[in-house]
Design a protein around this motif. Structure first.
Motif, PDB file in Angstrom:
ATOM      1  N   LEU A  38       0.830  -1.204   0.000  1.00  0.00           N
ATOM      2  CA  LEU A  38       0.000   0.000   0.000  1.00  0.00           C
ATOM      3  C   LEU A  38       0.867   1.258   0.000  1.00  0.00           C
ATOM      4  N   LEU A  39       1.898   1.266   0.843  1.00  0.00           N
ATOM      5  CA  LEU A  39       2.783   2.429   0.927  1.00  0.00           C
ATOM      6  C   LEU A  39       3.557   2.648  -0.370  1.00  0.00           C
ATOM      7  N   SER A  40       3.822   1.579  -1.114  1.00  0.00           N
ATOM      8  CA  SER A  40       4.595   1.716  -2.356  1.00  0.00           C
ATOM      9  C   SER A  40       3.830   2.468  -3.439  1.00  0.00           C
ATOM     10  N   PHE A  41       2.504   2.598  -3.279  1.00  0.00           N
ATOM     11  CA  PHE A  41       1.701   3.314  -4.272  1.00  0.00           C
ATOM     12  C   PHE A  41       1.624   4.818  -3.984  1.00  0.00           C
ATOM     13  N   ILE A  42       2.139   5.255  -2.846  1.00  0.00           N
ATOM     14  CA  ILE A  42       2.042   6.668  -2.467  1.00  0.00           C
ATOM     15  C   ILE A  42       3.060   7.493  -3.255  1.00  0.00           C
ATOM     16  N   GLN A  43       2.619   8.637  -3.758  1.00  0.00           N
ATOM     17  CA  GLN A  43       3.478   9.580  -4.460  1.00  0.00           C
ATOM     18  C   GLN A  43       3.356  10.954  -3.796  1.00  0.00           C
ATOM     19  N   VAL A  44       4.499  11.585  -3.551  1.00  0.00           N
ATOM     20  CA  VAL A  44       4.527  12.946  -2.992  1.00  0.00           C
ATOM     21  C   VAL A  44       5.450  13.777  -3.861  1.00  0.00           C
ATOM     22  N   LYS A  45       4.900  14.757  -4.581  1.00  0.00           N
ATOM     23  CA  LYS A  45       5.684  15.543  -5.528  1.00  0.00           C
ATOM     24  C   LYS A  45       5.577  17.040  -5.212  1.00  0.00           C
ATOM     25  N   PRO A  46       6.685  17.801  -5.371  1.00  0.00           N
ATOM     26  CA  PRO A  46       6.615  19.255  -5.178  1.00  0.00           C
ATOM     27  C   PRO A  46       5.633  19.888  -6.150  1.00  0.00           C
ATOM     28  N   ALA A  47       4.838  20.849  -5.652  1.00  0.00           N
ATOM     29  CA  ALA A  47       3.799  21.450  -6.490  1.00  0.00           C
ATOM     30  C   ALA A  47       4.032  22.927  -6.770  1.00  0.00           C
ATOM     31  N   GLY A  48       4.960  23.562  -6.111  1.00  0.00           N
ATOM     32  CA  GLY A  48       5.141  25.004  -6.272  1.00  0.00           C
ATOM     33  C   GLY A  48       5.880  25.375  -7.546  1.00  0.00           C
ATOM     34  N   LYS A  49       5.520  26.515  -8.120  1.00  0.00           N
ATOM     35  CA  LYS A  49       6.188  27.013  -9.319  1.00  0.00           C
ATOM     36  C   LYS A  49       7.595  27.524  -9.024  1.00  0.00           C
ATOM     37  N   GLU A  50       7.893  27.729  -7.731  1.00  0.00           N
ATOM     38  CA  GLU A  50       9.205  28.262  -7.366  1.00  0.00           C
ATOM     39  C   GLU A  50      10.300  27.191  -7.380  1.00  0.00           C
ATOM     40  N   VAL A  51       9.922  25.919  -7.580  1.00  0.00           N
ATOM     41  CA  VAL A  51      10.907  24.834  -7.594  1.00  0.00           C
ATOM     42  C   VAL A  51      11.693  24.848  -8.903  1.00  0.00           C
ATOM     43  N   ILE A  52      13.019  25.011  -8.802  1.00  0.00           N
ATOM     44  CA  ILE A  52      13.884  24.964  -9.985  1.00  0.00           C
ATOM     45  C   ILE A  52      14.190  23.511 -10.339  1.00  0.00           C
ATOM     46  N   ARG A  53      14.488  22.726  -9.302  1.00  0.00           N
ATOM     47  CA  ARG A  53      14.877  21.336  -9.505  1.00  0.00           C
ATOM     48  C   ARG A  53      14.741  20.611  -8.176  1.00  0.00           C
ATOM     49  N   TYR A  54      14.517  19.292  -8.238  1.00  0.00           N
ATOM     50  CA  TYR A  54      14.423  18.533  -6.994  1.00  0.00           C
ATOM     51  C   TYR A  54      14.842  17.088  -7.244  1.00  0.00           C
ATOM     52  N   SER A  55      15.166  16.397  -6.147  1.00  0.00           N
ATOM     53  CA  SER A  55      15.421  14.962  -6.218  1.00  0.00           C
ATOM     54  C   SER A  55      14.804  14.322  -4.987  1.00  0.00           C
ATOM     55  N   GLN A  56      14.465  13.024  -5.106  1.00  0.00           N
ATOM     56  CA  GLN A  56      13.760  12.325  -4.037  1.00  0.00           C
ATOM     57  C   GLN A  56      14.338  10.934  -3.837  1.00  0.00           C
ATOM     58  N   SER A  57      14.112  10.387  -2.656  1.00  0.00           N
ATOM     59  CA  SER A  57      14.406   8.975  -2.405  1.00  0.00           C
ATOM     60  C   SER A  57      13.287   8.407  -1.539  1.00  0.00           C
ATOM     61  N   TYR A  58      12.812   7.212  -1.901  1.00  0.00           N
ATOM     62  CA  TYR A  58      11.737   6.534  -1.179  1.00  0.00           C
ATOM     63  C   TYR A  58      12.312   5.282  -0.502  1.00  0.00           C
ATOM     64  N   SER A  59      11.916   5.037   0.748  1.00  0.00           N
ATOM     65  CA  SER A  59      12.344   3.815   1.430  1.00  0.00           C
ATOM     66  C   SER A  59      11.284   3.426   2.455  1.00  0.00           C
ATOM     67  N   ILE A  60      11.086   2.111   2.623  1.00  0.00           N
ATOM     68  CA  ILE A  60      10.119   1.593   3.595  1.00  0.00           C
ATOM     69  C   ILE A  60      10.886   0.817   4.662  1.00  0.00           C
ATOM     70  N   HIS A  61      10.706   1.208   5.918  1.00  0.00           N
ATOM     71  CA  HIS A  61      11.401   0.541   7.017  1.00  0.00           C
ATOM     72  C   HIS A  61      10.859  -0.891   7.139  1.00  0.00           C
ATOM     73  N   PRO A  62      11.742  -1.905   7.104  1.00  0.00           N
ATOM     74  CA  PRO A  62      11.269  -3.303   7.086  1.00  0.00           C
ATOM     75  C   PRO A  62      10.534  -3.732   8.359  1.00  0.00           C
ATOM     76  N   LEU A  63      10.842  -3.117   9.509  1.00  0.00           N
ATOM     77  CA  LEU A  63      10.203  -3.505  10.768  1.00  0.00           C
ATOM     78  C   LEU A  63       9.033  -2.599  11.119  1.00  0.00           C
ATOM     79  N   GLU A  64       9.253  -1.279  11.027  1.00  0.00           N
ATOM     80  CA  GLU A  64       8.210  -0.317  11.400  1.00  0.00           C
ATOM     81  C   GLU A  64       7.137  -0.171  10.323  1.00  0.00           C
ATOM     82  N   LYS A  65       7.408  -0.665   9.106  1.00  0.00           N
ATOM     83  CA  LYS A  65       6.470  -0.535   7.975  1.00  0.00           C
ATOM     84  C   LYS A  65       6.072   0.927   7.773  1.00  0.00           C
ATOM     85  N   LYS A  66       7.102   1.793   7.790  1.00  0.00           N
ATOM     86  CA  LYS A  66       6.896   3.224   7.638  1.00  0.00           C
ATOM     87  C   LYS A  66       7.605   3.687   6.364  1.00  0.00           C
TER      88      LYS A  66
END
Length: 497
Positions: free
Chosen positions: A67-95
């Motif tokens: 379920l968590l793997s389907f979540i997307q969070v993307k910057p929405a502001g026009k002031e963003v020149i550039r961005y990078s992201q990393s996604y990770s799920i904690h194996p024990l806490e499921k966070k």
């Protein structure tokens, strides 16, 4: 060391946490948002923002990790020149942890992010009612705005960097490495270095970026006689952490050939000096001293100008196509020209074709029956004065079928008429007909290929824009194909039908 730096950053810049719950019909989530603790931020400064997302209630039937793997969070502001992201799920806490590095323009921002589920990938895994509930987008933002200040005028690079020169000497032939590394805006300068008593040639340039950290390595090959000086290299940037411009300069590097290998240049004759320096140049630019045969030299030269050869050949072929079309038209009999000029714009145009078919009516009995059924025993469905469908006693006829039948019959009459002409003239007329009936496709292909050629040439010269130019090329190609399909779509109007 890098792990330690990241840990310190997480403490220094991500202290303020904001927690909230997101309630869906089938799901309840908790989101902890971590924003920069700094009160003063600058344009192009790396801004670190983190989201920790955990599942409180789950009635979707999916496991938490999926379920968590389907979540997307993307910057929405026009002031963003550039961005990078990393996604990770904690194996024990499921966070789910989402780390963001943003580079912003000057002004105010509340760090808006779009939160949504990738429901396209969820299809088939959950019911449509769940997908419908999770398909809405939410906006995550900071409660109070943060001002992004401009950097001093004329400053291109923002961050905290180090620069160093490394010289790996092998007695007259050296490798020089210029390294810039740190955290900041991912654009770093591509330098030329200046050496005294020698020559330098750049043989490599790499840039690596990893969540706010950037490293560039420029590699030079250097040759020198007996003593080498590498002059200092300057790098000016704005450090947002110290809030000042840093004017960094490397130390001057010096090296000399070992005593046993050292040559006293002053004692050499002019011819020996020329040969000595020529040998050094040969070591730096060996490609200019490769012995080539005549055929290889010609092929090498042709390879250099191949783009312009292809363009010239293409333009010549296009010009010859139109010239040949004009020449071949002279061999077409006048009655065939009249036939070719007929266009199916209404059903009455079948009557215009009939006078050419009439001399061969014993051969085209099937056509006469088809025409009788079409003109006098059919029901016509129209839309805005244009035929959409014709219903006869035995079949449904679409505009595409009508056009195909019309053109096929026209060509059969033309081939009947060509039986009386010479073989050469017959061949000339057939080539003319094939070219003339497809002139729209030929013109479209010529335009697309010309535009594509210039875009590909520009992409090779301006590599920074290569992705954009390739995308424009693809759009133009698709637009050309769609244009041809639209132009060839049959539009048969109802007049006296």
């Amino acid at each position: 060391m890098k792990v330690v730096n990241i840990f310190l950053l997480s403490i220094a810049f991500l202290l303020p946490a904001f927690g909230e719950e997101l309630n869906f019909k089938w799901l309840k989530l908790k989101i902890d948002r971590f924003y920069p603790a700094k009160t003063t931020l600058y344009e192009k400064e790396p801004v670190f923002i983190r989201f920790d997302i955990s599942v409180l209630e789950n009635k979707t039937g999916l496991k938490k990790e999926l379920l968590l793997s389907f979540i997307q969070v993307k910057p929405a502001g026009k002031e963003v020149i550039r961005y990078s992201q990393s996604y990770s799920i904690h194996p024990l806490e499921k966070k789910l942890r989402i780390k963001n590095v943003l580079y912003l323009r000057k002004g105010e921002t509340v760090f808006p992010f779009e939160f949504y589920f990738d429901t396209v990938r969820m299809k088939g895994l959950v019911s449509e009612s769940v997908i419908k509930d999770l398909s809405k987008k939410l906006l995550l933002k900071k409660d109070s705005p943060v001002k992004i200040h401009p950097v001093p005028e004329g400053i291109r690079y923002v961050g905290s960097f180090k620069m160093e020169l490394q010289l790996q000497d092998k007695g007259g032939i050296a490798t020089l490495l210029l390294k810039i590394h740190g955290k900041g805006f991912p654009k770093v300068p591509n330098y030329r270095v200046i050496v005294k008593n020698g020559s330098a040639k750049k043989v490599g340039f790499t840039v690596e970026e990893d969540m706010g950290y950037v490293t560039s390595t420029q590699k030079f090959k250097v040759v020198y006689a007996d003593r080498l000086e590498v002059l200092p290299v300057e790098f000016k940037f704005f450090d947002p952490f110290q809030e000042k411009v840093i004017d960094f300069e490397t130390e001057k590097l010096e090296t000399a050939v070992q005593t046993e290998k050292k040559i006293d240049i002053k004692k050499l004759s002019e011819e020996e000096k020329a040969e000595f320096y020529l040998e050094k140049f040969r070591q730096l630019y060996p490609e200019y001293f490769v012995q080539k045969g005549l055929a290889e030299a010609v092929l090498s030269k042709l390879s250099e100008i191949k783009d312009y050869i292809i363009l010239t050949a293409f333009l010549v072929i296009s010009l010859l196509t139109f010239i040949s079309l004009s020449v071949l038209k002279r061999y077409v009999p006048s009655d065939i020209k009249s036939l070719l000029s007929l266009r199916l714009e209404s059903l009455d145009d079948f009557k215009k074709l009939f006078r050419y078919v009439y001399p061969y009516q014993t051969v085209f009995q099937e056509y006469l029956s088809y025409l009788d059924s079409l003109m006098y025993r059919s029901k016509i469905e129209t839309e805005k004065g244009v035929i959409k469908l014709i219903l006869t006693d035995s079949q449904k006829i679409t505009p595409y079928t009508l056009l195909s039948t019309y053109n096929r019959l026209k060509m059969e009459v033309i081939y009947r008429k060509l039986e009386k002409v010479s073989p050469f003239r017959k061949k000339a007329v057939k080539i003319y007909i094939t070219t003339a009936t497809n002139i729209d496709i030929i013109l479209t292909v010529i335009v697309i290929l010309l535009i594509s050629f210039f875009l590909q040439l520009s992409a090779r010269h301006f590599t920074y824009w290569s992705t954009v130019l390739q995308a424009v090329n693809a759009v133009i190609t698709v637009a050309g194909v769609i244009t041809v399909k639209i132009l060839r779509r049959p539009v048969i109007k109802v007049k006296n039908d």
